[in-house]
Design a protein around this motif. Structure first.
Motif, PDB file in Angstrom:
ATOM      1  N   CYS A   1       0.830  -1.205   0.000  1.00 31.72           N
ATOM      2  CA  CYS A   1       0.000   0.000   0.000  1.00 31.72           C
ATOM      3  C   CYS A   1       0.870   1.263   0.000  1.00 31.72           C
ATOM      4  O   CYS A   1       0.637   2.190  -0.787  1.00 31.72           O
ATOM      5  CB  CYS A   1      -0.923  -0.006   1.215  1.00 31.72           C
ATOM      6  N   ALA A   2       1.874   1.292   0.866  1.00 31.44           N
ATOM      7  CA  ALA A   2       2.752   2.467   0.955  1.00 31.44           C
ATOM      8  C   ALA A   2       3.503   2.707  -0.354  1.00 31.44           C
ATOM      9  O   ALA A   2       3.594   3.840  -0.844  1.00 31.44           O
ATOM     10  CB  ALA A   2       3.737   2.297   2.106  1.00 31.44           C
ATOM     11  N   VAL A   3       4.015   1.631  -0.939  1.00 33.88           N
ATOM     12  CA  VAL A   3       4.773   1.754  -2.191  1.00 33.88           C
ATOM     13  C   VAL A   3       3.875   2.245  -3.320  1.00 33.88           C
ATOM     14  O   VAL A   3       4.239   3.163  -4.073  1.00 33.88           O
ATOM     15  CB  VAL A   3       5.427   0.408  -2.558  1.00 33.88           C
ATOM     16  N   GLU A   4       2.689   1.646  -3.459  1.00 37.00           N
ATOM     17  CA  GLU A   4       1.795   2.016  -4.559  1.00 37.00           C
ATOM     18  C   GLU A   4       1.278   3.442  -4.408  1.00 37.00           C
ATOM     19  O   GLU A   4       1.166   4.178  -5.391  1.00 37.00           O
ATOM     20  CB  GLU A   4       0.622   1.037  -4.652  1.00 37.00           C
ATOM     21  N   MET A   5       0.960   3.850  -3.187  1.00 29.73           N
ATOM     22  CA  MET A   5       0.517   5.227  -2.978  1.00 29.73           C
ATOM     23  C   MET A   5       1.634   6.220  -3.303  1.00 29.73           C
ATOM     24  O   MET A   5       1.403   7.271  -3.898  1.00 29.73           O
ATOM     25  CB  MET A   5       0.063   5.431  -1.528  1.00 29.73           C
ATOM     26  N   THR A   6       2.859   5.864  -2.935  1.00 32.34           N
ATOM     27  CA  THR A   6       4.002   6.734  -3.222  1.00 32.34           C
ATOM     28  C   THR A   6       4.264   6.835  -4.720  1.00 32.34           C
ATOM     29  O   THR A   6       4.487   7.926  -5.259  1.00 32.34           O
ATOM     30  CB  THR A   6       5.261   6.210  -2.503  1.00 32.34           C
ATOM     31  N   LEU A   7       4.218   5.692  -5.421  1.00 36.11           N
ATOM     32  CA  LEU A   7       4.472   5.691  -6.862  1.00 36.11           C
ATOM     33  C   LEU A   7       3.396   6.471  -7.620  1.00 36.11           C
ATOM     34  O   LEU A   7       3.706   7.246  -8.543  1.00 36.11           O
ATOM     35  CB  LEU A   7       4.519   4.254  -7.381  1.00 36.11           C
ATOM     36  N   ASN A   8       2.147   6.271  -7.240  1.00 36.46           N
ATOM     37  CA  ASN A   8       1.061   6.938  -7.955  1.00 36.46           C
ATOM     38  C   ASN A   8       0.869   8.388  -7.533  1.00 36.46           C
ATOM     39  O   ASN A   8       0.189   9.141  -8.246  1.00 36.46           O
ATOM     40  CB  ASN A   8      -0.245   6.175  -7.734  1.00 36.46           C
ATOM     41  N   GLY A   9       1.461   8.774  -6.408  1.00 38.93           N
ATOM     42  CA  GLY A   9       1.294  10.138  -5.928  1.00 38.93           C
ATOM     43  C   GLY A   9       2.437  11.069  -6.269  1.00 38.93           C
ATOM     44  O   GLY A   9       2.503  12.181  -5.740  1.00 38.93           O
ATOM     45  N   ARG A  10       3.328  10.628  -7.155  1.00 36.74           N
ATOM     46  CA  ARG A  10       4.433  11.503  -7.548  1.00 36.74           C
ATOM     47  C   ARG A  10       3.903  12.748  -8.258  1.00 36.74           C
ATOM     48  O   ARG A  10       3.008  12.656  -9.109  1.00 36.74           O
ATOM     49  CB  ARG A  10       5.404  10.753  -8.455  1.00 36.74           C
ATOM     50  N   THR A  11       4.466  13.892  -7.913  1.00 34.03           N
ATOM     51  CA  THR A  11       3.988  15.157  -8.463  1.00 34.03           C
ATOM     52  C   THR A  11       4.084  15.192  -9.977  1.00 34.03           C
ATOM     53  O   THR A  11       3.170  15.681 -10.659  1.00 34.03           O
ATOM     54  CB  THR A  11       4.798  16.321  -7.864  1.00 34.03           C
ATOM     55  N   ALA A  12       5.166  14.643 -10.536  1.00 33.94           N
ATOM     56  CA  ALA A  12       5.334  14.650 -11.995  1.00 33.94           C
ATOM     57  C   ALA A  12       4.228  13.855 -12.680  1.00 33.94           C
ATOM     58  O   ALA A  12       3.672  14.295 -13.698  1.00 33.94           O
ATOM     59  CB  ALA A  12       6.702  14.079 -12.354  1.00 33.94           C
ATOM     60  N   SER A  13       3.886  12.699 -12.130  1.00 37.73           N
ATOM     61  CA  SER A  13       2.831  11.871 -12.715  1.00 37.73           C
ATOM     62  C   SER A  13       1.475  12.555 -12.606  1.00 37.73           C
ATOM     63  O   SER A  13       0.682  12.557 -13.572  1.00 37.73           O
ATOM     64  CB  SER A  13       2.783  10.512 -12.021  1.00 37.73           C
ATOM     65  N   LEU A  14       1.186  13.125 -11.451  1.00 38.69           N
ATOM     66  CA  LEU A  14      -0.092  13.803 -11.262  1.00 38.69           C
ATOM     67  C   LEU A  14      -0.213  15.037 -12.150  1.00 38.69           C
ATOM     68  O   LEU A  14      -1.297  15.325 -12.674  1.00 38.69           O
ATOM     69  CB  LEU A  14      -0.253  14.194  -9.788  1.00 38.69           C
ATOM     70  N   THR A  15       0.885  15.733 -12.331  1.00 32.05           N
ATOM     71  CA  THR A  15       0.870  16.900 -13.225  1.00 32.05           C
ATOM     72  C   THR A  15       0.592  16.481 -14.657  1.00 32.05           C
ATOM     73  O   THR A  15      -0.212  17.103 -15.364  1.00 32.05           O
ATOM     74  CB  THR A  15       2.216  17.640 -13.148  1.00 32.05           C
ATOM     75  N   SER A  16       1.248  15.425 -15.100  1.00 27.64           N
ATOM     76  CA  SER A  16       1.021  14.909 -16.448  1.00 27.64           C
ATOM     77  C   SER A  16      -0.427  14.466 -16.646  1.00 27.64           C
ATOM     78  O   SER A  16      -1.045  14.743 -17.683  1.00 27.64           O
ATOM     79  CB  SER A  16       1.975  13.743 -16.721  1.00 27.64           C
ATOM     80  N   LEU A  17      -0.986  13.792 -15.667  1.00 30.08           N
ATOM     81  CA  LEU A  17      -2.381  13.369 -15.748  1.00 30.08           C
ATOM     82  C   LEU A  17      -3.321  14.567 -15.809  1.00 30.08           C
ATOM     83  O   LEU A  17      -4.273  14.582 -16.612  1.00 30.08           O
ATOM     84  CB  LEU A  17      -2.744  12.512 -14.524  1.00 30.08           C
ATOM     85  N   SER A  18      -3.075  15.562 -14.982  1.00 29.47           N
ATOM     86  CA  SER A  18      -3.972  16.714 -14.908  1.00 29.47           C
ATOM     87  C   SER A  18      -3.988  17.530 -16.194  1.00 29.47           C
ATOM     88  O   SER A  18      -4.973  18.210 -16.494  1.00 29.47           O
ATOM     89  CB  SER A  18      -3.575  17.613 -13.734  1.00 29.47           C
TER      90      SER A  18
END
Length: 304
Positions: free
Chosen positions: A241-258
């Motif tokens: 859970c901790a690893v997946e939340m960290t990987l999916n919560g990276r600012t670069a990834s979230l910025t790209s998605l947004s």
């Protein structure tokens, strides 16, 4: 190694105890402010007192379930708490709803950061249930694991060093295998453009099915290849859970998605699963996979 009708009834009753105590009696302690909101500690009304009360309910579920399950106290009674928590997770809203309430990249990053440690709290609830089943076994001892396994899968470690290596290997296998299985199953519509492909929010049932199958495979592999306990994949649920939340919560990834996609789309389905779902169905899957490995080895030794 077929389950008798009485054993199947015991399993059903133990699951029912967990669902009643945690999924219904405990629901007022855990339910979100709005019916469609996610069951999380982040910005929720689950305070330390409610968490302790939930742990006490889980302990009671494990204790009662342990007595019901006798003589398979430790083997069946332990599933009461994760079964109850599973009922809670099915009544929860999804990750997309949580992210929509925190729409900016910064807020979404803070959500994933907060959720990265929530697995430990939900695992504490499951552990309370495990302790209740263990106490039931101490009060009224049942059959040992070794007697039931009939020596079909004997641990290959003989000292502390190899034992620790066995535990570390089990956790590593769980981290690796669960990631790819959950990623492959927890997906809804797949959409792509010139830069990347994304998936939409999977339904709750699909998300928890992915977690269950992922950890079932981990429990099976760890027991069959390493003769390791279900405890290690179960404990690893919080790490996953901790690893997946960290990987999916990276600012670069979230910025790209947004920049290209609305909220509710993810690069990986592992980011669409809530911590309570990881822990509840991950621990259930670990236990089921463990016993499937024993059943498979028993069948090969005595039937095939």
């Amino acid at each position: 190694m077929e389950l008798s009708i009485f054993t199947k009834v015991r399993i059903t009753l133990v699951i029912a105890v967990g669902v009643i105590l945690l999924g219904y009696v405990g629901w007022p302690l855990l339910k979100p402010a709005a019916p469609l909101d996610a069951v999380v500690f982040f910005n929720a009304n689950i305070n330390p007192a409610k968490l302790i009360l939930t742990m006490l309910l889980a302990f009671a579920a494990g204790l009662i379930g342990g007595f019901i399950a006798r003589p398979y106290t430790r083997q069946i009674g332990i599933i009461a708490a994760p079964a109850g928590l599973a009922a809670v997770s099915l009544r929860s809203g999804d990750m997309a709803t949580l992210l929509k309430a925190n729409a900016t990249v910064e807020l979404r990053h803070s959500v994933y950061t907060a959720l990265s440690w929530e697995g430990v709290l939900w695992l504490a609830v499951v552990a309370s249930g495990f302790l209740g089943a263990i106490l039931a076994n101490i009060i009224w001892p049942g059959k040992s694991d070794k007697l039931i396994e009939n020596d079909v899968l004997t641990p290959f470690y003989r000292d502390k060093k190899t034992f620790y290596m066995n535990v570390a290997t089990s956790i590593a296998i769980t981290l690796f295998l669960s990631h790819f299985i959950i990623k492959g199953i927890a997906r809804d519509v797949i959409v792509g453009n010139q830069t990347a492909s994304v998936i939409s929010q999977p339904a709750n049932l699909q998300a928890v099915f992915a977690v269950f199958i992922g950890f079932l495979a981990c429990g099976f592999v760890c027991k069959y290849l390493l003769s390791a306990s279900y405890l290690w994949p179960a404990i690893a649920t919080a790490i996953v859970c901790a690893v997946e939340m960290t990987l999916n919560g990276r600012t670069a990834s979230l910025t790209s998605l947004s920049q290209s996609w609305p909220i509710g789309f993810y690069f990986s389905g592992t980011g669409a699963v809530l911590p309570v779902q990881y822990i509840a169905f991950g621990t259930l899957g670990s236990v089921v996979g463990y016993w499937l490995a024993i059943r498979s080895a028993w069948w090969r030794k005595f039937v095939a």
